[in-house]
Write a protein that holds these residues in place. Structure first.
Motif, PDB file in Angstrom:
ATOM      1  N   ALA A 172      -3.238  11.178 -10.748  1.00 48.88           N
ATOM      2  CA  ALA A 172      -3.320  10.339  -9.548  1.00 48.88           C
ATOM      3  C   ALA A 172      -4.747   9.890  -9.252  1.00 48.88           C
ATOM      4  O   ALA A 172      -4.999   8.711  -8.984  1.00 48.88           O
ATOM      5  N   GLN A 173      -5.702  10.814  -9.311  1.00 46.09           N
ATOM      6  CA  GLN A 173      -7.084  10.489  -8.961  1.00 46.09           C
ATOM      7  C   GLN A 173      -7.695   9.484  -9.946  1.00 46.09           C
ATOM      8  O   GLN A 173      -8.422   8.565  -9.552  1.00 46.09           O
ATOM      9  N   GLN A 205       0.779   4.116  -2.856  1.00 44.91           N
ATOM     10  CA  GLN A 205       0.431   5.505  -2.521  1.00 44.91           C
ATOM     11  C   GLN A 205       1.521   6.459  -2.994  1.00 44.91           C
ATOM     12  O   GLN A 205       1.232   7.525  -3.562  1.00 44.91           O
ATOM     13  N   ALA A 206       2.788   6.060  -2.787  1.00 47.30           N
ATOM     14  CA  ALA A 206       3.905   6.909  -3.214  1.00 47.30           C
ATOM     15  C   ALA A 206       3.921   7.065  -4.733  1.00 47.30           C
ATOM     16  O   ALA A 206       4.169   8.161  -5.261  1.00 47.30           O
ATOM     17  N   THR A 213       0.822  -1.221   0.000  1.00 47.44           N
ATOM     18  CA  THR A 213       0.000   0.000   0.000  1.00 47.44           C
ATOM     19  C   THR A 213       0.851   1.265   0.000  1.00 47.44           C
ATOM     20  O   THR A 213       0.576   2.225  -0.744  1.00 47.44           O
ATOM     21  N   ALA A 214       1.897   1.275   0.803  1.00 44.26           N
ATOM     22  CA  ALA A 214       2.760   2.463   0.900  1.00 44.26           C
ATOM     23  C   ALA A 214       3.424   2.766  -0.443  1.00 44.26           C
ATOM     24  O   ALA A 214       3.495   3.929  -0.869  1.00 44.26           O
ATOM     25  N   ALA A 250      -6.167   6.052  -9.224  1.00 40.92           N
ATOM     26  CA  ALA A 250      -6.638   5.563  -7.917  1.00 40.92           C
ATOM     27  C   ALA A 250      -8.054   5.005  -8.044  1.00 40.92           C
ATOM     28  O   ALA A 250      -8.374   3.937  -7.495  1.00 40.92           O
ATOM     29  N   LEU A 285       1.305   6.826  -6.731  1.00 40.91           N
ATOM     30  CA  LEU A 285       0.161   7.660  -7.122  1.00 40.91           C
ATOM     31  C   LEU A 285       0.451   9.143  -6.875  1.00 40.91           C
ATOM     32  O   LEU A 285       0.080  10.000  -7.693  1.00 40.91           O
ATOM     33  N   LEU A 286       1.102   9.461  -5.763  1.00 34.38           N
ATOM     34  CA  LEU A 286       1.416  10.858  -5.442  1.00 34.38           C
ATOM     35  C   LEU A 286       2.353  11.478  -6.471  1.00 34.38           C
ATOM     36  O   LEU A 286       2.327  12.689  -6.709  1.00 34.38           O
ATOM     37  N   GLN A 305      -9.299   1.041  -7.485  1.00 30.65           N
ATOM     38  CA  GLN A 305     -10.321   0.724  -6.481  1.00 30.65           C
ATOM     39  C   GLN A 305     -11.544   0.037  -7.085  1.00 30.65           C
ATOM     40  O   GLN A 305     -12.342  -0.557  -6.366  1.00 30.65           O
TER      41      GLN A 305
END
Length: 563
Positions: free
Chosen positions: A454-455, A444-445, A440-441, A458, A447-448, A462
């Motif tokens: 990113a959105q 997330q990195a 997950t980390a 994401a 995606l950032l 999902q």
């Protein structure tokens, strides 16, 4: 003319050219079924992504075909022993191709799964009947040479299919993959009608074990649905598990009881009295898991773990097909030349173990030369064992049970492949879920680092839809390639213990020499009591009807006794 002389004469009337002409329709029918299956393999990740399906849907698109193939195979085999085999083969081609074309119009994963299930019914007929018809015109000893031709056709379809499918998907869209087999199927129907002429078999009253079909379908389907959903939709230890597994066990018990009581059983359990049949079935299960598992998950590995396009994925699986092609043709020719088969099957089983074990170690960045060697080993193992296990069973089966015995081995191979793909798919889905959670980390990195995108990414992650990894931005793609490579490689571990079991079964197979009589000749010979007794034993069993002395009546000094 005596029965033996007549049989001998009939066996000689078909030249090698005549055999090849008779086989041409069978080979083209096998080609069209293989092509229609393999042409879709490289585009499946794209298809499931476009239809907004999940990893579970991906697995079921494959499993539905395998399940109906497995269940319909013994039905086709039983019908082959009861009615016109040539007409049945043509019917199987029609069912298969119409279902394949219909699948091209699918709008949802569920619609695609349904059409693929019907497609499997036709595929079961083509798989079972091609073996039965081949046994009608070629003896087991000679069959090795021609089995190589079937291996070559399978290899061409399996190499050309994914390549063609990849090109079609990239150029015109994946739906055209389902239509490409139509003209080939029409040609196959015409050729079978014109070239395949088989000896007439006595007509029997057709009895189909409908209750057996229902019970077998219900028990296997419950088991597969449980494997697919357990750990995701519900816990492994739950009331759903108890109901599904309990239902599958009860269905299996009722199926066995039914098969013991009906006059024409779907799978005659008396076949298991034949040690060769029993051990070949055990060995075929492992071959099915290796063959179907590899074809499904290696394509996913190339696209989801190495970022390949459908066309590239087709090219990258060539080493496995090359191994299958060389082993199938080469070993078939050697079996015909030497009459020996067991050593080749043992080597094939060892290669299956080695290939599956080594493929369980691959990562997204493993040197592709090594991956190619591993695939070639697995392909060679499949090529050496798959067709030759059917050959061994046909060699020892009673001629009137050739259809049901041949389809029995094919049935258990398909069943093994069905369960194997389902279990491997469920394991992959579970592994991917766990690995995504563990990473997950990193996700997330990644995606950032994408800024405005990113959105969008994401939201796609999902949704639960099978991702198109090759289209992902670099930072995100590396993470998911690693996740899928790890999940797929661990799935291959499931095939290893079955491959070991296959080797043990092959080691204990009775090493019986291959007969030089075709099924038709064996039927004629058995009617004249020449198939089961030698000339010496037959003559000694006859009651004396005259006074001509035999050698056994003569005294040791050579003088004749007076009568």
């Amino acid at each position: 003319m005596s029965a033996s002389a007549s049989t001998h004469h009939e066996g000689k009337t078909m030249s090698r050219r005549g055999v090849l002409e008779a086989l041409s329709g069978l080979l083209l029918g096998m080609f069209v079924s293989m092509l229609a299956s393999t042409v879709v393999s490289t585009s499946l990740p794209v298809i499931i992504h476009d239809l907004e399906g999940t990893q579970t849907a991906f697995t079921w698109v494959v499993t539905a075909t395998l399940l109906t193939t497995a269940i319909s195979t013994p039905i086709w085999g039983k019908l082959a022993d009861l009615t016109n085999r040539k007409v049945l083969y043509q019917l199987a081609i029609v069912i298969f191709v119409l279902a394949t074309a219909a699948a091209g119009f699918s709008q949802t994963p569920e619609m695609l799964i349904a059409f693929r299930a019907v497609q499997g019914i036709g595929a079961g007929g083509l798989a079972a009947l091609s073996q039965v018809l081949m046994a009608d015109i070629i003896s087991p000893r000679e069959r090795g040479r021609y089995m190589g031709l079937f291996g070559a056709v399978m290899a061409v379809a399996t190499i050309g299919g994914p390549l063609l499918g990849g090109v079609i998907t990239d150029a015109w869209g994946w739906r055209w993959n389902f239509f490409v087999a139509l003209p080939v199927a029409v040609a196959a129907l015409v050729m079978v009608q014109q070239t395949l002429h088989i000896p007439a078999h006595p007509r029997k009253q057709t009895r189909i074990d409908y209750l057996g079909i229902v019970l077998l379908s219900a028990s296997v389907s419950l088991l597969l649905i449980w494997v697919t959903l357990a750990g995701d939709s519900f816990e492994w230890m739950s009331i759903e598990t108890l109901l599904m597994v309990g239902g599958a066990v009860i269905g299996a018990i009722l199926f066995v009881v039914t098969e013991l009581r009906v006059r024409e059983p779907l799978v005659p359990l008396t076949l298991f009295r034949n040690l060769t049949f029993t051990l070949s079935v055990i060995a075929s299960i492992a071959t099915g898991i290796a063959m179907f598992g590899a074809s499904v998950f290696l394509s996913q590995y190339m696209q989801l773990a190495r970022g390949a396009t459908p066309t590239e994925a087709g090219l990258m699986t060539i080493p496995m097909i090359a191994g299958l092609l060389v082993a199938s043709i080469g070993v078939g020719a050697l079996i015909t030349r030497t009459g020996r088969w067991k050593s080749f099957l043992i080597v094939g089983a060892v290669l299956l173990i080695g290939g599956a074990s080594l493929l369980s170690t691959i990562h997204y960045d493993t040197d592709f030369t090594l991956v190619s060697i591993y695939m070639a080993m697995l392909g060679a193992g499949i090529g050496m064992t798959m067709q030759n296990l059917v050959l061994v069973v046909q060699n020892t089966s009673r001629p009137e049970e050739i259809g049901v015995a041949s389809s029995g081995v094919t049935f258990f191979r398909s069943l093994g492949g069905t369960i194997g793909v389902s279990v491997m798919g469920a394991a992959l889905a579970s592994q991917v879920t766990t690995l995504v959670s563990d990473r997950t980390a990193d996700i997330q990195a990644a995606l950032l680092s994408l800024g405005d995108q990113a959105q969008t990414w994401a939201a796609q992650l999902q949704s639960g839809t099978l991702p198109q990894v090759s289209a992902m931005p670099e930072a995100l793609r590396v993470v998911f390639e690693d996740i899928y490579a790890t999940g797929i490689s661990r799935s291959f571990l499931i095939a290893v213990p079955f491959a070991v079991l296959s080797l043990l079964a092959i080691v204990f197979l009775p090493n019986k020499p291959l007969t030089t009589m075709t099924t038709s000749e064996r039927l004629q010979a058995s009617e004249a009591d020449f198939a089961t007794v030698s000339v010496t034993e037959g003559m000694n069993s006859l009651t004396a009807t005259g006074t001509v002395p035999t050698r056994a009546d003569e005294p040791a000094d050579g003088s004749r006794s007076a009568r």
